[in-house]
Design a protein around this motif. Structure first.
Motif, PDB file in Angstrom:
ATOM      1  N   ASP A   1       0.925   4.240   1.796  1.00 28.59           N
ATOM      2  CA  ASP A   1       0.357   5.003   2.770  1.00 28.59           C
ATOM      3  C   ASP A   1       1.340   5.867   2.947  1.00 28.59           C
ATOM      4  O   ASP A   1       2.570   6.393   2.240  1.00 28.59           O
ATOM      5  N   ASP A   2       0.953   6.662   4.189  1.00 29.41           N
ATOM      6  CA  ASP A   2       1.689   7.790   4.503  1.00 29.41           C
ATOM      7  C   ASP A   2       3.122   7.443   4.931  1.00 29.41           C
ATOM      8  O   ASP A   2       4.056   8.272   5.068  1.00 29.41           O
TER       9      ASP A   2
ATOM     10  N   THR B   1       0.914  -1.309   0.246  1.00 30.42           N
ATOM     11  CA  THR B   1       0.007  -0.074   0.076  1.00 30.42           C
ATOM     12  C   THR B   1       0.749   1.210   0.058  1.00 30.42           C
ATOM     13  O   THR B   1       1.918   1.257   0.724  1.00 30.42           O
TER      14      THR B   1
END
Length: 89
Positions: A23-24, A21
């Protein structure tokens, strides 16, 4: 900048190809890598390349073939651009 931005973006995509993923945490890791010199070009060059990439109408995932959709890559690059713009060093 011609197509020089593509090399910068491909380097970033290569670095995220095994992330499940985007993500941040991945944004932060790549931003740290750009600032730490792990990717070609400095912060300003990378920001310019990201701006060009996000304007580009063609596919961004055509050479590295990261397992992410075009939409998720564009979203990731936009968040990376924002993160880099917010950092000064």
């Amino acid at each position: 900048m011609s197509d020089n931005w593509k090399g910068h973006v491909n380097g970033i995509l290569y670095g995220i190809q095994f992330d499940r993923t985007l993500d941040d945490a991945v944004v932060g890791r790549v931003a740290d890598g750009v600032l730490g010199g792990l990717y070609p070009g400095d912060r300003a060059e990378t920001l310019a390349a990201l701006t060009e990439a996000l304007r580009y109408q063609g596919p961004l995932n055509d050479q590295v073939e990261a397992p992410h959709t075009e939409e998720s890559i564009r979203d990731f690059l936009g968040r990376l651009s924002t993160a880099l713009a917010a950092r000064t060093s």
